[in-house]
Design an enzyme around this catalytic site. Structure first.
Site, PDB file in Angstrom:
ATOM      1  N   ILE A 296       0.852  -1.070   0.042  1.00 58.86           N
ATOM      2  CA  ILE A 296      -0.155  -0.047   0.045  1.00 58.86           C
ATOM      3  C   ILE A 296       0.940   1.183   0.066  1.00 58.86           C
ATOM      4  O   ILE A 296       1.889   1.478   0.735  1.00 58.86           O
ATOM      5  CB  ILE A 296      -1.070  -0.161   1.160  1.00 58.86           C
ATOM      6  CG1 ILE A 296      -1.735  -1.203   1.285  1.00 58.86           C
ATOM      7  CG2 ILE A 296      -1.772   1.411   1.294  1.00 58.86           C
ATOM      8  CD1 ILE A 296      -2.743  -1.408   2.605  1.00 58.86           C
ATOM      9  N   SER A 297       0.571   2.020  -0.893  1.00 60.03           N
ATOM     10  CA  SER A 297       1.640   3.248  -1.198  1.00 60.03           C
ATOM     11  C   SER A 297       1.698   4.246  -0.014  1.00 60.03           C
ATOM     12  O   SER A 297       0.511   4.212   0.664  1.00 60.03           O
ATOM     13  CB  SER A 297       1.460   3.863  -2.481  1.00 60.03           C
ATOM     14  OG  SER A 297       1.544   3.056  -3.621  1.00 60.03           O
ATOM     15  N   ALA A 298       2.363   5.019   0.221  1.00 63.14           N
ATOM     16  CA  ALA A 298       2.458   6.072   1.295  1.00 63.14           C
ATOM     17  C   ALA A 298       1.212   6.901   1.169  1.00 63.14           C
ATOM     18  O   ALA A 298       1.116   7.333  -0.210  1.00 63.14           O
ATOM     19  CB  ALA A 298       3.913   6.746   1.187  1.00 63.14           C
TER      20      ALA A 298
ATOM     21  N   PHE B 209       8.247   2.754  -6.374  1.00 64.78           N
ATOM     22  CA  PHE B 209       7.233   2.113  -6.137  1.00 64.78           C
ATOM     23  C   PHE B 209       7.866   0.531  -6.584  1.00 64.78           C
ATOM     24  O   PHE B 209       9.047   0.555  -6.976  1.00 64.78           O
ATOM     25  CB  PHE B 209       6.086   2.054  -7.151  1.00 64.78           C
ATOM     26  CG  PHE B 209       5.263   3.226  -6.771  1.00 64.78           C
ATOM     27  CD1 PHE B 209       3.771   2.939  -6.566  1.00 64.78           C
ATOM     28  CD2 PHE B 209       5.447   4.485  -7.325  1.00 64.78           C
ATOM     29  CE1 PHE B 209       2.878   4.003  -6.139  1.00 64.78           C
ATOM     30  CE2 PHE B 209       4.540   5.747  -6.907  1.00 64.78           C
ATOM     31  CZ  PHE B 209       3.188   5.383  -6.520  1.00 64.78           C
TER      32      PHE B 209
END
Length: 722
Positions: free
Chosen positions: A75-77, A221
């Site tokens: 889950i990205s920042a 990513f």
């Protein structure tokens, strides 16, 4: 499937609202719609492996990894998700595709498009899409379409008629094969890799082409998988533990580079500085496009490097290979900086017999970026689809990256004002001769009245109101203190000295070559001028910073000529030996017979506001190499060696008593590009002139040379006494 832990809803809600406020304060959430989405979607539902506090931290949450620890899904920042969602400009009713699934970001998008919109999220890993289906349903977003497929080949049934209104890519991608799936006028936001550097970039599709219109955001990513996975094209220099990667462009041979890493490098200083907290990502992107054969250099951290001090393994250095030599960009700390975080100067290390030339080439590009593009608005990125399987555009063109499906060009705007030189009001001259000696100035011994009384130092002084630049300052000081006029002065670096009050005083250093006798100069300040070899400085009363500066400069120079040649130079002829300055000039003639001239800048030290041929002085390089470099740097023209011929030589003196000059005029039979103002501080206009109607304000010897070329004459003289 992991069973989510029991979480107190009030605790999770409080943490979610705290995260939103943090993102608003930092400027990442800039709209009510994005704020509402972040306050609504329960992030912890999509990260059951993490503690609830970690789920709402402003950081990534790794959700899937390989056995070696490489993260394959996360889950990205939140800050980056908010930035990319804002860049996508999603509206209610939009049809949106997310490439790289996980569930949470798709839920945020679903909040933005509302009940009249539609969201498709896809991933190549069935384990990732299985999680997404489960968690989206649990969180109440089961209308999101979850697809398991390789994004390189979008199934036709996934793409709506007319294309998606927005596509958000949440995996690190080397190419953008989704232009056809995007609606005209739609937005595509992706973390795009260019030579291994990656930025989240927002594009708008217009007439089938993607155009960026927002600042590039540095990001990271997980890597895209499947047929779209990128190849680092990594090569290892045998026996060194040093690796070079050509992610964009054609890999070059590296086996011949092993001997280059067995000797100490030369060091070319740029004089360009950066603060400890100041990013320089755009410089690296500029170099990647501007330098042919660009690559990235990294070294095994556990290897025994006697010569190479490896850069951090997570941030490979910018580098270029030139035959059996190479150069790499690095930086050296030169002070604490105003914020105490350090001040650093960009330097280029050259390895191998021709490493100093490669280093000079890279250093000049750093200076060009600083002078013309630093401080300008963000570069514009344009993505064109490939035509018949071939990337649009010509491979090898500056700032054009040929991909599998697209051709990506980067256009660098010119800064509206010239970037200031190193933040200082003082400038000094580091003057050296062909024997490797340095000209030093013995100051008067007047304690309390002058700085560093009775010490050997460099010529120079403080900037005055009439000085337009620091180069003007140092030239004025040389003229006033010693009656000295050097034709070539180039920025070398900065010296940080301490004044009588203990304050740090930065001094811009300009280097120049001179082979005269200091006894012939008219000294107006101080006791005397004299030549000294670097090895003799320990016998003098001299500041450590000045001594270190001289030694650094000496180390950056290529090996001096033989002692026999130096001894021959010391023997004056019956008329006195005077070294001639060699200048290289471009004679560029169009098929209609018109000739290219440039109008020099009004503040130019030589021939201000006067027309002149494109020209430059040789810098430890042969004349044709100089010509090719100057044409590229000054006007963006690309000339090949085999297309160059010598058409005229003019031996001239500008004024009585000046050093004589040999002007070599070369014709380019063919070239690529149209003249551009690449160095507006030197040239303000390019124009093709009829050689029979040249401008009145033309440099005299240039007029003589053009007349000679038109008459088929190879040699001429001007300015010599009768």
């Amino acid at each position: 499937m992991t069973t989510p832990p029991t979480t107190d809803i009030s605790d999770a809600s409080e943490l979610r609202h705290q995260l939103v406020e943090q993102l608003q304060t930092a400027g990442h959430i800039r709209s009510a719609a994005v704020e509402r989405a972040f306050r609504t979607v329960p992030r912890h539902t999509f990260a059951p492996e993490a503690a609830v506090e970690a789920a709402y931290a402003n950081d990534i949450v790794a959700t899937r990894s390989r056995d070696d620890g490489t993260v394959t899904s996360s889950i990205s920042a939140p800050w980056l998700q908010a930035d990319m969602l804002a860049s996508a400009r999603i509206q209610p009713g939009h049809r949106v595709l997310e490439i790289g699934s996980g569930g949470y970001n798709a839920a945020l998008i679903a909040e933005l498009v509302g009940p009249t919109g539609h969201v498709t999220t896809l991933d190549i890993d069935p384990a990732v899409t299985e999680r997404a289906v489960c968690f989206l349903a649990e969180a109440g977003y089961d209308t999101v379409n979850v697809v398991t497929t390789d994004a390189e080949h979008l199934p036709a049934e996934v793409v709506p008629e007319g294309g998606f209104d927005a596509i958000i890519v949440t995996v690190d991608t080397w190419d953008l094969p989704w232009i056809d799936a995007l609606a005209e006028g739609g937005r595509l936001v992706a973390p795009l890799r260019l030579h291994g550097y990656h930025w989240a970039i927002g594009f708008t599709k217009a007439a089938g082409v993607l155009h960026s219109d927002e600042p590039l955001v540095v990001c990271g990513f997980v890597a895209i998988q499947g047929d779209g996975a990128w190849n680092r094209n990594r090569r290892t220099i045998p026996g060194t533990g040093v690796h070079l990667s050509w992610e964009d462009g054609t890999p070059l041979p590296v086996d011949q580079l092993t001997p280059a890493l067995t000797r100490e490098p030369t060091v070319t200083r740029t004089g360009i500085t950066v603060g400890g907290q100041e990013p320089f990502d755009l410089l690296q992107l500029y170099l990647a496009g501007a330098l042919p054969g660009f690559c990235r250099l990294e070294a095994d951290p556990d290897s025994d490097h006697q010569i190479l001090n490896p850069p951090p393994p997570h941030w490979p250095a910018a580098a270029i290979v030139r035959g059996t030599s190479l150069a790499r960009l690095t930086h050296e700390r030169i002070g604490d900086g105003d914020d105490g975080k350090g001040r650093y100067e960009f330097v280029v290390q050259g390895y191998g017999d021709q490493g100093h030339l490669a280093a000079q080439e890279m250093a000049e590009r750093v200076k060009t970026w600083h002078r013309i593009h630093r401080g300008a608005r963000c570069p514009l990125v344009t993505v064109r689809p490939a035509v018949d399987g071939a990337s649009a555009g010509l491979d090898g063109n500056p700032h054009v990256f040929a991909k599998k499906h697209t051709s990506i060009s980067v256009d660098w705007p010119i800064a509206p004002v010239t970037v200031p030189e190193p933040e200082t009001a003082n400038a000094s001259a580091l003057i050296y001769n062909d024997r490797g000696e340095y000209l030093l100035h013995l100051r008067d011994y007047f304690p309390g009245e002058i700085w560093e009384p009775g010490m050997w130092s460099l010529l120079g002084g403080g900037r005055e109101p009439q000085d337009a630049t620091l180069e003007h300052t140092v030239r004025r000081e040389l003229a006033e203190e010693a009656g000295l006029d050097l034709p070539d002065l180039t920025p070398f670096g900065a010296e940080y000295a301490s004044d009588d009050a203990g304050r740090t005083v930065p001094i811009a250093i300009y280097a120049g070559r001179w082979n005269g006798d200091p006894r012939d100069l008219h000294l107006t300040e101080g006791v005397m001028l004299a030549w000294f070899a670097p090895d003799d400085l320990h016998r003098l009363r001299i500041a450590d910073t000045t001594s270190d500066l001289v030694h650094r400069h000496a180390a950056s120079l290529p090996t001096m000529r033989s002692e026999a040649a130096s001894e021959e130079e010391r023997r004056p002829s019956s008329h006195g030996t005077v070294l001639n300055v060699v200048g290289v000039h471009l004679y560029l003639e169009r098929p209609d017979g018109t000739v290219l001239l440039g109008l020099r800048h009004p503040s130019s030290a030589f021939a201000p506001s006067t027309w002149h041929a494109l020209a430059g002085h040789c810098e430890q390089e042969n004349a044709i190499a100089c010509l090719i470099r100057e044409a590229r740097e000054e006007a963006g023209l690309h000339i090949e060696r085999q297309n160059v011929e010598l058409v005229h030589v003019v031996h001239h003196i500008d004024y009585a008593g000046d050093r004589p000059r040999m002007g070599l005029f070369f014709r380019a039979r063919t070239w690529r590009g149209e003249p551009e103002l690449c160095e507006p501080d030197k040239c303000t206009q390019w124009k093709f002139w009829d050689p029979t109607a040249l401008p009145d304000d033309l440099v005299p010897y240039t007029r003589t040379a053009i007349d000679g070329i038109q008459n088929g004459e190879l040699y001429s003289e001007t300015g010599w006494p009768a």
